[in-house]
Design a protein around this motif. Structure first.
Motif, PDB file in Angstrom:
ATOM      1  N   SER A   2      20.643  46.496  89.013  1.00  0.00           N
ATOM      2  CA  SER A   2      21.356  47.684  89.490  1.00  0.00           C
ATOM      3  C   SER A   2      21.865  47.465  90.902  1.00  0.00           C
ATOM      4  CB  SER A   2      20.451  48.912  89.456  1.00  0.00           C
ATOM      5  OG  SER A   2      20.065  49.222  88.130  1.00  0.00           O
ATOM      6  N   LEU A   3      22.924  48.187  91.216  1.00  0.00           N
ATOM      7  CA  LEU A   3      23.558  48.101  92.524  1.00  0.00           C
ATOM      8  C   LEU A   3      23.800  49.518  93.011  1.00  0.00           C
ATOM      9  CD1 LEU A   3      25.036  45.863  94.403  1.00  0.00           C
ATOM     10  CD2 LEU A   3      27.126  46.712  93.325  1.00  0.00           C
ATOM     11  N   LEU A   4      23.540  49.769  94.304  1.00  0.00           N
ATOM     12  CA  LEU A   4      23.882  51.077  94.846  1.00  0.00           C
ATOM     13  C   LEU A   4      24.954  50.904  95.906  1.00  0.00           C
ATOM     14  CD1 LEU A   4      22.700  51.774  97.927  1.00  0.00           C
ATOM     15  CD2 LEU A   4      20.572  52.077  96.707  1.00  0.00           C
ATOM     16  N   THR A   5      25.819  51.909  96.008  1.00  0.00           N
ATOM     17  CA  THR A   5      26.883  51.915  97.008  1.00  0.00           C
ATOM     18  C   THR A   5      26.885  53.256  97.720  1.00  0.00           C
ATOM     19  OG1 THR A   5      28.474  52.652  95.315  1.00  0.00           O
ATOM     20  CG2 THR A   5      28.317  50.286  95.744  1.00  0.00           C
ATOM     21  N   ALA A   6      27.178  53.241  99.014  1.00  0.00           N
ATOM     22  CA  ALA A   6      27.242  54.466  99.815  1.00  0.00           C
ATOM     23  C   ALA A   6      28.619  54.540 100.451  1.00  0.00           C
ATOM     24  CB  ALA A   6      26.153  54.461 100.875  1.00  0.00           C
ATOM     25  N   SER A   7      29.156  55.759 100.536  1.00  0.00           N
ATOM     26  CA  SER A   7      30.570  55.878 100.881  1.00  0.00           C
ATOM     27  C   SER A   7      30.871  57.053 101.805  1.00  0.00           C
ATOM     28  CB  SER A   7      31.392  56.015  99.593  1.00  0.00           C
ATOM     29  OG  SER A   7      32.731  56.376  99.849  1.00  0.00           O
ATOM     30  N   ALA A  59      34.988  51.737  93.384  1.00  0.00           N
ATOM     31  CA  ALA A  59      33.701  52.413  93.312  1.00  0.00           C
ATOM     32  C   ALA A  59      33.737  53.847  93.828  1.00  0.00           C
ATOM     33  CB  ALA A  59      32.666  51.605  94.105  1.00  0.00           C
ATOM     34  N   HIS A  60      34.580  54.122  94.825  1.00  0.00           N
ATOM     35  CA  HIS A  60      34.576  55.425  95.490  1.00  0.00           C
ATOM     36  C   HIS A  60      35.990  55.868  95.813  1.00  0.00           C
ATOM     37  CE1 HIS A  60      30.171  55.783  96.244  1.00  0.00           C
ATOM     38  NE2 HIS A  60      30.219  54.467  96.244  1.00  0.00           N
ATOM     39  N   THR A  61      36.107  57.088  96.299  1.00  0.00           N
ATOM     40  CA  THR A  61      37.403  57.636  96.693  1.00  0.00           C
ATOM     41  C   THR A  61      37.619  57.518  98.198  1.00  0.00           C
ATOM     42  OG1 THR A  61      36.433  59.844  96.860  1.00  0.00           O
ATOM     43  CG2 THR A  61      37.446  59.241  94.761  1.00  0.00           C
ATOM     44  N   ALA A  62      36.705  56.854  98.896  1.00  0.00           N
ATOM     45  CA  ALA A  62      36.838  56.620 100.335  1.00  0.00           C
ATOM     46  C   ALA A  62      36.151  55.296 100.667  1.00  0.00           C
ATOM     47  CB  ALA A  62      36.226  57.780 101.129  1.00  0.00           C
ATOM     48  N   SER A  63      36.141  54.936 101.932  1.00  0.00           N
ATOM     49  CA  SER A  63      35.544  53.673 102.360  1.00  0.00           C
ATOM     50  C   SER A  63      34.122  53.530 101.831  1.00  0.00           C
ATOM     51  CB  SER A  63      35.505  53.605 103.886  1.00  0.00           C
ATOM     52  OG  SER A  63      36.799  53.669 104.425  1.00  0.00           O
ATOM     53  N   LYS A 102      37.930  50.860  99.661  1.00  0.00           N
ATOM     54  CA  LYS A 102      37.346  51.715  98.625  1.00  0.00           C
ATOM     55  C   LYS A 102      36.819  50.935  97.425  1.00  0.00           C
ATOM     56  CE  LYS A 102      40.824  55.236  99.747  1.00  0.00           C
ATOM     57  NZ  LYS A 102      41.857  56.131  99.193  1.00  0.00           N
ATOM     58  N   THR A 103      36.771  49.620  97.534  1.00  0.00           N
ATOM     59  CA  THR A 103      36.320  48.815  96.405  1.00  0.00           C
ATOM     60  C   THR A 103      35.022  48.079  96.727  1.00  0.00           C
ATOM     61  OG1 THR A 103      37.475  46.773  97.015  1.00  0.00           O
ATOM     62  CG2 THR A 103      38.720  48.405  95.755  1.00  0.00           C
ATOM     63  N   VAL A 104      34.386  47.628  95.656  1.00  0.00           N
ATOM     64  CA  VAL A 104      33.240  46.733  95.743  1.00  0.00           C
ATOM     65  C   VAL A 104      33.590  45.486  94.941  1.00  0.00           C
ATOM     66  CG1 VAL A 104      30.846  46.371  95.019  1.00  0.00           C
ATOM     67  CG2 VAL A 104      31.509  48.533  96.059  1.00  0.00           C
ATOM     68  N   ARG A 105      33.260  44.319  95.494  1.00  0.00           N
ATOM     69  CA  ARG A 105      33.489  43.071  94.777  1.00  0.00           C
ATOM     70  C   ARG A 105      32.161  42.361  94.551  1.00  0.00           C
ATOM     71  NH1 ARG A 105      38.566  40.513  94.226  1.00  0.00           N
ATOM     72  NH2 ARG A 105      40.285  41.727  95.093  1.00  0.00           N
TER      73      ARG A 105
END
Length: 462
Positions: free
Chosen positions: A115-120, A99-103, A81-84
């Motif tokens: 900027s950085l985007l993350t999908a979860s 970053a999120h509440t799940a994977s 659930k993290t981003v490094r």
């Protein structure tokens, strides 16, 4: 018979202990990063005899890695659930944020690197300011896990896809979905923008690769060349070629101008999990469930396409037709079957031994070093153990351990994790309240408009 324009295997890296899930080239073309189900990130060096780095920090599988446009940062997304954000050097410096509440399935940098985007799996896409590591906004709209999300080349748009079998196109500035593509027969594993910014590529579990025109929202090309789910795709920087990797263990290369399959490559002994062209298109990387990492020389992008066709033997066997809208703006040529290259059957140059590997735990959170440590051997001063692939790596442990065990007392770490969990709950609650407040405001406005219309109707006529 092999030709000079056929792709060739350049490097073969071994070091991961489980399925390799992702691959990314450093724009300086000196490094290649891979993420794996073994919870580690490997940074491989193209310079002969250079050590590879194993970055240790995530608590669960690493599902995505991406270099920043300058190559000075490496982002990793994990099932924990993290981003490094890592500095890709022997120090292994990194910062971590939940970053999120799940994977977290996917991570991608904007073209300016700011900027950085993350999908979860929590069904959201989130945007972050890189240098401040500050949350910017959430894109809500998917009804299931979001497996892939990418910025457009100008970073104005975002495309995403996932387990709800739809592909969504987002306006970054408006923070809104501008179009949804429903015509997908399976889970969407990978989405990406064509270099011209006018098309998107989609890979899905129904064995299909599709290319959509985002100006007309029409399907341009449709390839059903694989025998199993397509896990990853990548466009060549020229926009003329498409690379795909599938669970059928094959890699395929498509000529988008001719709308046909060019090559089938057999190198992996199991599912191909990720493929990626280098920024210049000169190389491409493939990784798989066989724990292997391959780097290929493209070659076919050097010669003019007409010259390539002339050098190939003519074949009379039929090929499947693909859908085009609009049709390719070229004359019909002699039918040509795709060339198959099997490196497992052909001899290959493996004189370049696998590099030594350095285990690197997050140095930002390692024990403080004294001045004497700074002048000591590199492997001691940087908390690094050098390994060779011939050694039993399970018997050797890095001198630093993951963040939580060394940086904080267990009780404090548990308390902080609890606080972070409560903050996540509060964030979700606030988001729900905002949605309900917006709905209530719309309802109140509707009621007031209705009352106004009624009052106009019942006013006495003079």
């Amino acid at each position: 018979m092999a030709h000079a324009e056929d792709p060739t295997l350049e490097r073969h890296f071994k070091g991961h202990r489980d399925t390799v899930t992702s691959v990314s080239f450093n724009p300086n073309m000196k490094q290649l990063a891979t993420g794996s189900m073994d919870s580690c990130i490997m940074v491989w060096h193209f310079k002969p005899q250079s050590r590879a780095y194993r970055f240790i920090g995530h608590k669960d599988a690493v599902l995505s890695v991406a270099f920043s446009p300058t190559g000075s940062l490496l982002a990793s997304a994990s099932r924990d659930k993290t981003v490094r954000l890592w500095i890709p050097s022997v120090k292994g410096e990194s910062t971590v944020f939940k970053a999120h509440t799940a994977s977290v399935r996917c991570v991608d940098f904007a073209s300016d690197g700011k900027s950085l985007l993350t999908a979860s799996d929590d069904k959201t896409i989130k945007l972050w300011a890189v240098h401040r590591q500050k949350f910017q906004c959430t894109l809500n709209g998917h009804s299931n896990w979001v497996r892939s999300a990418k910025f457009s080349y100008d970073s104005r748009l975002i495309v995403s896809g996932g387990d709800d079998k739809v592909v969504k196109l987002w306006d970054r500035q408006m923070k809104d979905c501008v179009h949804t593509y429903f015509e997908n027969g399976g889970i969407v594993n990978c989405v990406t923008f064509h270099p011209d910014g006018n098309c998107i590529g989609v890979a899905s579990n129904d064995h299909v690769v599709k290319i959509w025109d985002i100006r007309t929202n029409k399907l341009l090309q449709h390839y059903q060349a694989h025998l199993a789910p397509v896990n990853s795709i990548s466009f060549h920087n020229s926009g003329n070629y498409l690379l795909s990797g599938s669970s059928d263990s094959s890699i395929k290369i498509f000529d988008l101008l001719e709308a046909r399959q060019m090559y089938t490559l057999h190198a992996h002994n199991n599912a191909v999990m990720a493929v990626n062209f280098s920024p210049t298109g000169e190389f491409f990387g493939t990784v798989g469930a066989d724990d292997e990492v391959f780097v290929w020389k493209t070659n076919f992008d050097v010669l003019d396409q007409k010259e390539v066709l002339k050098r190939r033997p003519e074949k009379s066997s039929p090929r499947k037709r693909h859908k085009h809208d609009p049709p390719p703006s070229i004359q019909k040529k002699t039918e040509i079957t795709p060339l198959e290259i099997d490196i497992q059957k052909a001899p290959k140059d493996m004189t370049q031994k696998n590099p030594t590997i350095a285990n690197v735990a997050p140095a930002l959170f390692s024990k403080p070093r004294t001045h004497d440590d700074d002048t000591s051997d590199l492997s001691q001063g940087m908390s690094v153990n050098e390994l060779t692939n011939d050694e039993d790596e399970t018997t050797l442990q890095p001198k630093t351990v993951p963040l939580e065990q060394m940086s904080l007392p267990p009780q404090l770490a548990t308390t902080l994790e609890h606080i972070v969990g409560q903050l996540d709950v509060l964030t979700q609650t606030v988001s729900i309240l905002e949605q309900r407040l917006t709905a209530a405001e719309d309802k109140i406005k509707e009621v007031l408009d209705c009352q106004h219309r009624i009052s106009l109707q019942i006013q006495p006529k003079h």
